[in-house]
Write a protein that holds these residues in place. Structure first.
Motif: not given
Length: 378
Positions: A197-207
């Motif tokens: 089990e894993h928590l996957v995230s995608i991040q970018k400034v302004g989003y």
């Protein structure tokens, strides 16, 4: 003689690697000499290394280059000269064709030890996986053996056939994190994720940050992040969050480049919570004071003796003043809550960060439908 020691070692390693090629479905591992810190006994290091190697061999999931052979190569090839432990381990792995297990045992206190085991993928030079354990030891050798059993199982479970996930997500350059660890930037294909089990995230400034939990199965390679584009952060959404509760809008606006928004958001959030607690305590105090005043007033009305009437009147007047004071305090706290709420909404509306993202509406006459265009200023 025609062959020197160096040639003999290379021949022996060649034969060893040749033997391993008959079972290419198994990863080949080798244990680099472990490091002891803080006074860790050398006997403990030796016992732990031997037991870890034995446990990995018994599982049958991997091929192992024996410690005896490793020590011979290190001694003859001077791998520990002019390089760090990690660099030397990678060189050794390249030389023998195996991924390398490196580790450290640190004595934290008299009977307390911290074990760290890492596997370095020789081809990329990156750490493939890490396992750790803190133990309290009564007998150093016994705890070394039991810890080796535990870490060998954990290490094996993490390494066997990781899943693979593709991230074809706009905007390009967004950070991909698995359980908080950076894995690269979008677009990224074939990202290795260990089974579980894993928590996957995608991040970018302004989003807005996208994240989702996944259960990764061993060896499955057709995982796709179910998102095509991150949502740009919007002023109206930030205002809406701050209307629901102070500070939420500022926290929504914050990121690595706008950390002050999180600080301001927490000030509004905890300031409002404090004011609300003060309001609750103020009204509780008012109700208590009012109850005491009403009881005293009823008692005052029952008096017939002039002296008792005067004394009860003074007492009742004093309780009435206290009741009025507590009411003022409660009203003041209500005003503080309302003021913080209003200021928080004004702040989040006025101080929306400039993320360099432009939103523009348009009308497509060919399809006869409105469209939304997102532009990013780099």
């Amino acid at each position: 003689m025609i062959f020197n020691n160096n040639c003999l070692i290379k021949v022996s390693i060649f034969l060893l690697v040749l033997t391993f090629t008959f079972a290419q479905e198994k990863k080949t591992l080798a244990i680099y000499p472990f490091e002891g810190k803080g006074g860790t006994p050398t006997t403990m290091l030796s016992v732990f290394s031997d037991e870890l190697e034995n446990q990995i061999l018994e599982m049958g999931r991997f091929r192992m280059v024996t410690r005896k052979e490793i020590e011979k190569v290190i001694r003859e090839q001077n791998f520990q000269v002019n390089c760090s432990a990690t660099e030397c381990a990678i060189k050794l792995g390249e030389f023998i064709g195996a991924d390398i297990i490196i580790g450290k045992i640190t004595q934290l206190q008299r009977n307390k030890y911290y074990f760290v085991i890492k596997v370095i993928e020789t081809e990329s030079g990156e750490i493939y996986t890490t396992v750790t354990k803190t133990v309290v030891a009564r007998n150093n050798n016994d705890i070394a053996i039991s810890t080796a059993h535990h870490l060998a199982r954990e290490l094996s479970d993490k390494m066997i056939n990781p899943g693979m996930m593709d991230f074809d997500v706009d905007p390009y350059g967004a950070s991909i994190l698995v359980d908080g660890e950076f894995q690269g930037n979008t677009p990224q294909y074939g990202v290795k994720i260990l089974a579980g089990e894993h928590l996957v995230s995608i991040q970018k400034v302004g989003y807005e940050t996208w994240e989702e939990s996944f259960t990764i199965l061993e060896g499955k390679s057709d995982y796709y992040a179910p998102i095509e584009m991150l949502k740009p952060k919007r002023r109206l959404k930030a205002i809406g969050k701050s209307i629901l509760f102070p500070g939420n809008g500022q926290l929504y606006q914050s990121d690595d480049e706008h950390k002050s928004r999180a600080i301001i958001g927490n000030i509004f959030k905890y300031g409002t919570i404090t004011a609300m607690l003060g309001t609750a305590y103020g009204w509780y105090s008012f109700n208590d004071a009012q109850s005491k005043y009403n009881d005293a007033y009823q008692l005052y009305l029952q008096q017939t003796d002039l002296d008792l009437i005067n004394s009860h009147r003074e007492m009742t007047e004093d309780l009435h003043r206290k009741m009025q004071d507590t009411e003022k305090v409660a009203i003041t706290f209500i005003g503080a809550v309302a003021g913080l709420w209003l200021l928080n909404i004004m702040d989040v509306a006025i101080n929306f960060p400039d993320y360099g993202i432009d939103l523009a509406g348009a009308y497509d006459f060919e399809t006869q439908s409105p469209t939304l265009t997102v532009g990013v200023a780099w």
